[in-house]
Design an enzyme around this catalytic site. Structure first.
Site, PDB file in Angstrom:
ATOM      1  N   HIS A   1      -1.932  -9.372 -12.631  1.00  0.00           N
ATOM      2  CA  HIS A   1      -0.975  -8.399 -13.175  1.00  0.00           C
ATOM      3  C   HIS A   1       0.070  -9.149 -13.989  1.00  0.00           C
ATOM      4  O   HIS A   1       0.781  -9.991 -13.462  1.00  0.00           O
ATOM      5  CB  HIS A   1      -0.300  -7.619 -12.049  1.00  0.00           C
TER       6      HIS A   1
ATOM      7  N   TYR B   1       7.406   0.580  -9.548  1.00  0.00           N
ATOM      8  CA  TYR B   1       8.533   0.662  -8.618  1.00  0.00           C
ATOM      9  C   TYR B   1       9.440   1.773  -9.147  1.00  0.00           C
ATOM     10  O   TYR B   1      10.019   1.629 -10.232  1.00  0.00           O
ATOM     11  CB  TYR B   1       9.304  -0.658  -8.574  1.00  0.00           C
TER      12      TYR B   1
ATOM     13  N   PRO C   1       9.959  -5.482   2.350  1.00  0.00           N
ATOM     14  CA  PRO C   1       8.746  -5.653   1.540  1.00  0.00           C
ATOM     15  C   PRO C   1       8.935  -5.460   0.035  1.00  0.00           C
ATOM     16  O   PRO C   1       8.034  -5.793  -0.730  1.00  0.00           O
ATOM     17  CB  PRO C   1       7.795  -4.592   2.096  1.00  0.00           C
TER      18      PRO C   1
ATOM     19  N   LYS D   1       7.633 -10.628  -0.966  1.00  0.00           N
ATOM     20  CA  LYS D   1       7.893 -12.064  -0.842  1.00  0.00           C
ATOM     21  C   LYS D   1       7.379 -12.683   0.474  1.00  0.00           C
ATOM     22  O   LYS D   1       7.274 -13.906   0.584  1.00  0.00           O
ATOM     23  CB  LYS D   1       9.401 -12.329  -0.939  1.00  0.00           C
TER      24      LYS D   1
ATOM     25  N   TYR E   1      10.203 -12.381  -9.311  1.00  0.00           N
ATOM     26  CA  TYR E   1       8.992 -11.683  -8.864  1.00  0.00           C
ATOM     27  C   TYR E   1       7.776 -12.607  -8.901  1.00  0.00           C
ATOM     28  O   TYR E   1       6.953 -12.606  -7.981  1.00  0.00           O
ATOM     29  CB  TYR E   1       8.744 -10.453  -9.741  1.00  0.00           C
TER      30      TYR E   1
HETATM   31  C1  PHB Z   1       1.352  -3.688  -1.540  1.00  0.00           C
HETATM   32  O1  PHB Z   1       0.460  -3.543  -2.388  1.00  0.00           O
HETATM   33  O2  PHB Z   1       1.137  -3.467  -0.336  1.00  0.00           O
HETATM   34  C2  PHB Z   1       2.716  -4.092  -1.967  1.00  0.00           C
HETATM   35  C3  PHB Z   1       2.928  -4.451  -3.289  1.00  0.00           C
HETATM   36  C4  PHB Z   1       4.207  -4.798  -3.710  1.00  0.00           C
HETATM   37  C5  PHB Z   1       5.251  -4.806  -2.804  1.00  0.00           C
HETATM   38  C6  PHB Z   1       5.034  -4.466  -1.477  1.00  0.00           C
HETATM   39  C7  PHB Z   1       3.765  -4.112  -1.057  1.00  0.00           C
HETATM   40  O3  PHB Z   1       6.507  -5.113  -3.235  1.00  0.00           O
END
Ligand code: PHB
Length: 403
Positions: free
Chosen positions: A80, A209, A300, A304, A393
């Protein structure tokens, strides 16, 4: 009845915890010709079937590839090159490649675990899953011991040079650091994530997000036909109180605008994930070293957790190798400060993303929701802002030769 016989053995590094951190350390040590024994209370099956986050930083992928366990991440993982930040009904792409020349990989933690467990098995590593009654003694002596009963009921006592506690957020090893030495930092959040797995096509090529007046949502993925999504909920929410219909309604509200369509399908898992930030300092006591969730947990947002755990053991392997191979035991002093530097950067990053994107209830909520939109607008409107997000990130460059 006579007491069951204890099998006594010796190893260089006893590793409590057979998740990705413990197995990666054992794998790296093996490649340096250093013996270890790994044990975990959970069975291999239990670990494989606990869904966790799915994003690997560039440095984590490099670690897998450079240590010879990167075949599947490159074949089955998805690269990504950015994410979308969504607020006020509009999507804004943050292009990691253009900003910092790095990408992340969507590759679930359970797959990282499978790759490492397979590699340890292939290489003849000693890994005991499904053990009971573990005890660790003498971590401030030159010969600490790790004792446990294996899945067949045999009691073992392993004498080690070093013990590593990679035993997760409910760590037993963490409590071996005396109260007058350990400092525990803890922060709880008034929100949690409602996570689902859905049999549906992808709604977007990258992660979204989303900030909205209805709360935060994250649109993530697993495969072409299986999707992972989350929306903000109360920490005490009961997953069974949410019908599929109600879940899709909420996710649609949190992501609406700009002609975005959420692809729906049968929901196969519903979980509530509590949020907490935690750090145990220092990460070393005598010949005991803490790594991964045993020493720190992050919310989450920003994914990280696994990345930090892998970076801990990368540093730990390096200092253990120097101490064991060259007798340079002062190298061990570097572990805690070097690991903690990255831990606190990641703590801030996860806290920042979480508090920027989740809405609050209460007296100031309307003010805060609009203020957050102000912050997000500033961020996406500034190349410096987008780069700050992209650096965090994708994972900061390694400081001082490898951390
Ligand atoms: C996930 O795909 O489970 C996931 C992806 C990004 C995050 C948290 C969880 O920030």
């Amino acid at each position: 009845m006579s007491a069951p016989e204890v099998t006594r053995s010796r190893t260089t590094v006893g590793i409590v915890g057979g998740g990705p951190a413990g197995l990666m350390l054992s794998h790296l040590l093996d490649r340096s010709g250093i013996e270890s024994v790994v044990l975990d209370l959970r069975t291999r099956d239990q670990i494989e079937n606990t869904h966790r986050a799915g994003i690997l930083e560039a440095g984590s992928v490099d670690l897998l590839v450079d240590s010879g366990v990167g075949d599947r991440v490159h074949r089955d993982g998805h690269r990504h090159e950015g994410i979308e930040l969504r607020f006020d009904g509009h999507g804004h792409r943050v292009d990691f490649e253009a900003l910092v020349g790095e990408s992340v990989w969507l590759y679930p933690q359970t797959d990282v675990f499978i790759d490492l467990a397979d590699a340890r098995e292939r290489d003849g590593g000693t890994v005991h899953f499904g053990i009971t009654d573990p005890t660790v003694e003498g971590v401030t002596t030159a010969a600490p011991t790790v004792s446990f009963t294996d899945a067949e009921g045999q009691r073992h006592e392993v004498t080690c040079d070093y013990v590593v506690g990679a035993d997760g957020s409910r760590s037993m090893c963490r409590h071996l650091v005396p109260d007058d030495v350990a400092v525990h930092h803890f922060r709880e959040y008034p929100f949690a994530w409602f996570g689902i797995m859905a049999e549906a096509p992808m709604s977007a090529p990258e992660l979204i997000y989303a900030h909205s007046a209805h709360g935060f949502a994250l649109i993530s993925q697993r495969t072409e036909t299986l999707q992972r999504m989350y929306f903000q909920c109360d920490p005490y929410e009961d997953p069974s109180a949410w019908s599929d219909e109600r879940i899709w309604e909420r996710l649609a509200l949190c992501t609406e605008g700009d002609g975005f369509t959420l692809h729906q399908g049968p929901i196969t898992e519903k979980v509530v994930l509590r949020f907490r930030s935690f750090v145990a300092e220092p990460m070393r006591h005598g010949n005991l070293f803490l790594a991964g969730d045993a020493a720190h947990t992050v919310p989450p947002t920003g994914a990280k957790g696994l990345n930090l755990a892998l970076m801990d053991v990368k540093v730990l392997h390096e200092v253990l190798e120097r101490a064991i191979r060259s007798g340079e035991t002062s190298a061990l002093d570097e572990y805690s400060p070097r690991a903690l530097e990255r831990v606190w950067k990641a703590q801030h990053f996860s806290y920042w993303m979480s508090t920027m994107l989740h809405t609050m209830s209460g007296e100031y909520s309307a003010f805060d929701t609009r203020r957050q939109v102000g912050e997000l607008t500033t961020l996406v409107g500034s190349e410096a802002g987008r780069r700050y997000l992209a650096e965090g990130y994708t994972g900061w460059p390694a400081p001082r030769g490898g951390a």
